[in-house]
Design a protein around this motif. Sequence first.
Motif, PDB file in Angstrom:
ATOM      1  N   SER A   1      46.464  23.242  28.157  1.00 26.02           N
ATOM      2  CA  SER A   1      46.892  24.561  28.627  1.00 26.02           C
ATOM      3  C   SER A   1      46.508  25.670  27.651  1.00 26.02           C
ATOM      4  O   SER A   1      46.389  26.825  28.059  1.00 26.02           O
ATOM      5  CB  SER A   1      48.396  24.582  28.884  1.00 26.02           C
ATOM      6  OG  SER A   1      49.105  24.348  27.688  1.00 26.02           O
TER       7      SER A   1
ATOM      8  N   ILE B   1      48.150  17.014  36.905  1.00 25.94           N
ATOM      9  CA  ILE B   1      48.726  17.795  35.822  1.00 25.94           C
ATOM     10  C   ILE B   1      49.759  16.938  35.109  1.00 25.94           C
ATOM     11  O   ILE B   1      50.592  16.305  35.756  1.00 25.94           O
ATOM     12  CB  ILE B   1      49.423  19.075  36.353  1.00 25.94           C
ATOM     13  CG1 ILE B   1      48.427  20.018  37.024  1.00 25.94           C
ATOM     14  CG2 ILE B   1      50.196  19.783  35.250  1.00 25.94           C
ATOM     15  CD1 ILE B   1      47.466  20.715  36.107  1.00 25.94           C
ATOM     16  N   ASP B   2      49.698  16.918  33.791  1.00 24.51           N
ATOM     17  CA  ASP B   2      50.754  16.309  32.996  1.00 24.51           C
ATOM     18  C   ASP B   2      51.619  17.466  32.501  1.00 24.51           C
ATOM     19  O   ASP B   2      51.250  18.162  31.552  1.00 24.51           O
ATOM     20  CB  ASP B   2      50.172  15.526  31.812  1.00 24.51           C
ATOM     21  CG  ASP B   2      51.225  14.826  30.988  1.00 24.51           C
ATOM     22  OD1 ASP B   2      52.403  15.279  30.979  1.00 24.51           O
ATOM     23  OD2 ASP B   2      50.892  13.821  30.336  1.00 24.51           O
ATOM     24  N   PRO B   3      52.762  17.717  33.179  1.00 23.68           N
ATOM     25  CA  PRO B   3      53.572  18.886  32.821  1.00 23.68           C
ATOM     26  C   PRO B   3      54.239  18.774  31.455  1.00 23.68           C
ATOM     27  O   PRO B   3      54.548  19.787  30.840  1.00 23.68           O
ATOM     28  CB  PRO B   3      54.618  18.955  33.937  1.00 23.68           C
ATOM     29  CG  PRO B   3      54.673  17.592  34.517  1.00 23.68           C
ATOM     30  CD  PRO B   3      53.328  16.965  34.289  1.00 23.68           C
TER      31      PRO B   3
ATOM     32  N   GLN C   1      51.255  19.250  29.029  1.00 22.57           N
ATOM     33  CA  GLN C   1      50.560  20.485  29.403  1.00 22.57           C
ATOM     34  C   GLN C   1      49.040  20.303  29.354  1.00 22.57           C
ATOM     35  O   GLN C   1      48.307  21.016  28.670  1.00 22.57           O
ATOM     36  CB  GLN C   1      51.008  21.651  28.516  1.00 22.57           C
ATOM     37  CG  GLN C   1      52.379  22.180  28.877  1.00 22.57           C
ATOM     38  CD  GLN C   1      52.387  22.798  30.265  1.00 22.57           C
ATOM     39  OE1 GLN C   1      51.834  23.865  30.489  1.00 22.57           O
ATOM     40  NE2 GLN C   1      53.012  22.119  31.222  1.00 22.57           N
TER      41      GLN C   1
ATOM     42  N   VAL D   1      51.393  28.127  31.593  1.00 19.49           N
ATOM     43  CA  VAL D   1      52.212  26.936  31.780  1.00 19.49           C
ATOM     44  C   VAL D   1      51.739  26.221  33.046  1.00 19.49           C
ATOM     45  O   VAL D   1      51.722  26.799  34.133  1.00 19.49           O
ATOM     46  CB  VAL D   1      53.707  27.298  31.890  1.00 19.49           C
ATOM     47  CG1 VAL D   1      54.534  26.062  32.153  1.00 19.49           C
ATOM     48  CG2 VAL D   1      54.173  28.003  30.627  1.00 19.49           C
ATOM     49  N   LEU D   2      51.341  24.966  32.887  1.00 23.67           N
ATOM     50  CA  LEU D   2      50.859  24.157  33.996  1.00 23.67           C
ATOM     51  C   LEU D   2      52.015  23.448  34.685  1.00 23.67           C
ATOM     52  O   LEU D   2      52.963  23.024  34.034  1.00 23.67           O
ATOM     53  CB  LEU D   2      49.864  23.112  33.492  1.00 23.67           C
ATOM     54  CG  LEU D   2      48.551  23.645  32.939  1.00 23.67           C
ATOM     55  CD1 LEU D   2      47.831  22.557  32.156  1.00 23.67           C
ATOM     56  CD2 LEU D   2      47.692  24.165  34.067  1.00 23.67           C
ATOM     57  N   SER D   3      51.911  23.309  36.012  1.00 18.59           N
ATOM     58  CA  SER D   3      52.891  22.538  36.772  1.00 18.59           C
ATOM     59  C   SER D   3      52.145  21.688  37.793  1.00 18.59           C
ATOM     60  O   SER D   3      50.961  21.916  38.062  1.00 18.59           O
ATOM     61  CB  SER D   3      53.889  23.463  37.475  1.00 18.59           C
ATOM     62  OG  SER D   3      53.292  24.083  38.588  1.00 18.59           O
ATOM     63  N   THR D   4      52.834  20.740  38.371  1.00 23.37           N
ATOM     64  CA  THR D   4      52.200  19.873  39.370  1.00 23.37           C
ATOM     65  C   THR D   4      51.741  20.661  40.588  1.00 23.37           C
ATOM     66  O   THR D   4      50.895  20.187  41.336  1.00 23.37           O
ATOM     67  CB  THR D   4      53.139  18.737  39.791  1.00 23.37           C
ATOM     68  OG1 THR D   4      54.373  19.289  40.261  1.00 23.37           O
ATOM     69  CG2 THR D   4      53.418  17.794  38.627  1.00 23.37           C
ATOM     70  N   GLU D   5      52.238  21.851  40.788  1.00 28.70           N
ATOM     71  CA  GLU D   5      51.786  22.705  41.892  1.00 28.70           C
ATOM     72  C   GLU D   5      50.344  23.172  41.700  1.00 28.70           C
ATOM     73  O   GLU D   5      49.719  23.664  42.645  1.00 28.70           O
ATOM     74  CB  GLU D   5      52.713  23.905  42.050  1.00 28.70           C
ATOM     75  CG  GLU D   5      54.098  23.514  42.521  1.00 28.70           C
ATOM     76  CD  GLU D   5      55.008  24.700  42.706  1.00 28.70           C
ATOM     77  OE1 GLU D   5      54.517  25.853  42.670  1.00 28.70           O
ATOM     78  OE2 GLU D   5      56.204  24.484  42.892  1.00 28.70           O
ATOM     79  N   ASP D   6      49.809  23.012  40.491  1.00 30.62           N
ATOM     80  CA  ASP D   6      48.425  23.410  40.214  1.00 30.62           C
ATOM     81  C   ASP D   6      47.420  22.330  40.586  1.00 30.62           C
ATOM     82  O   ASP D   6      46.212  22.566  40.530  1.00 30.62           O
ATOM     83  CB  ASP D   6      48.268  23.794  38.739  1.00 30.62           C
ATOM     84  CG  ASP D   6      49.145  24.975  38.366  1.00 30.62           C
ATOM     85  OD1 ASP D   6      49.258  25.910  39.192  1.00 30.62           O
ATOM     86  OD2 ASP D   6      49.729  24.969  37.267  1.00 30.62           O
TER      87      ASP D   6
END
Length: 85
Positions: free
Chosen positions: A64, A27-29, A32, A3-8
Amino acid sequence: MSVLSTEDEGKFLMDVRGEQIGIVTKIDPIEQVAYVDPEPSLANAWIQSLGRGDAGEDDLEVPSDNIKTITDSEVRVDADLSSEA
């Protein structure tokens, strides 16, 4: 699937061999998707590492589904994307 988040944003994108592919610019949460600059300049890499960058026109889209692991400093895809045969 990870799972991708803007923290990546700002993390290095690596292939399964540990070869650096580029740096995650955005990142487009919701969708994904990670956007990756395959040839960041030193200044751009520094800006991205602070989470202040944005996706560019030439950035690669990495869904993702293709991401194997995410650590504190890198996002690793499940493929060998190095230029070596």
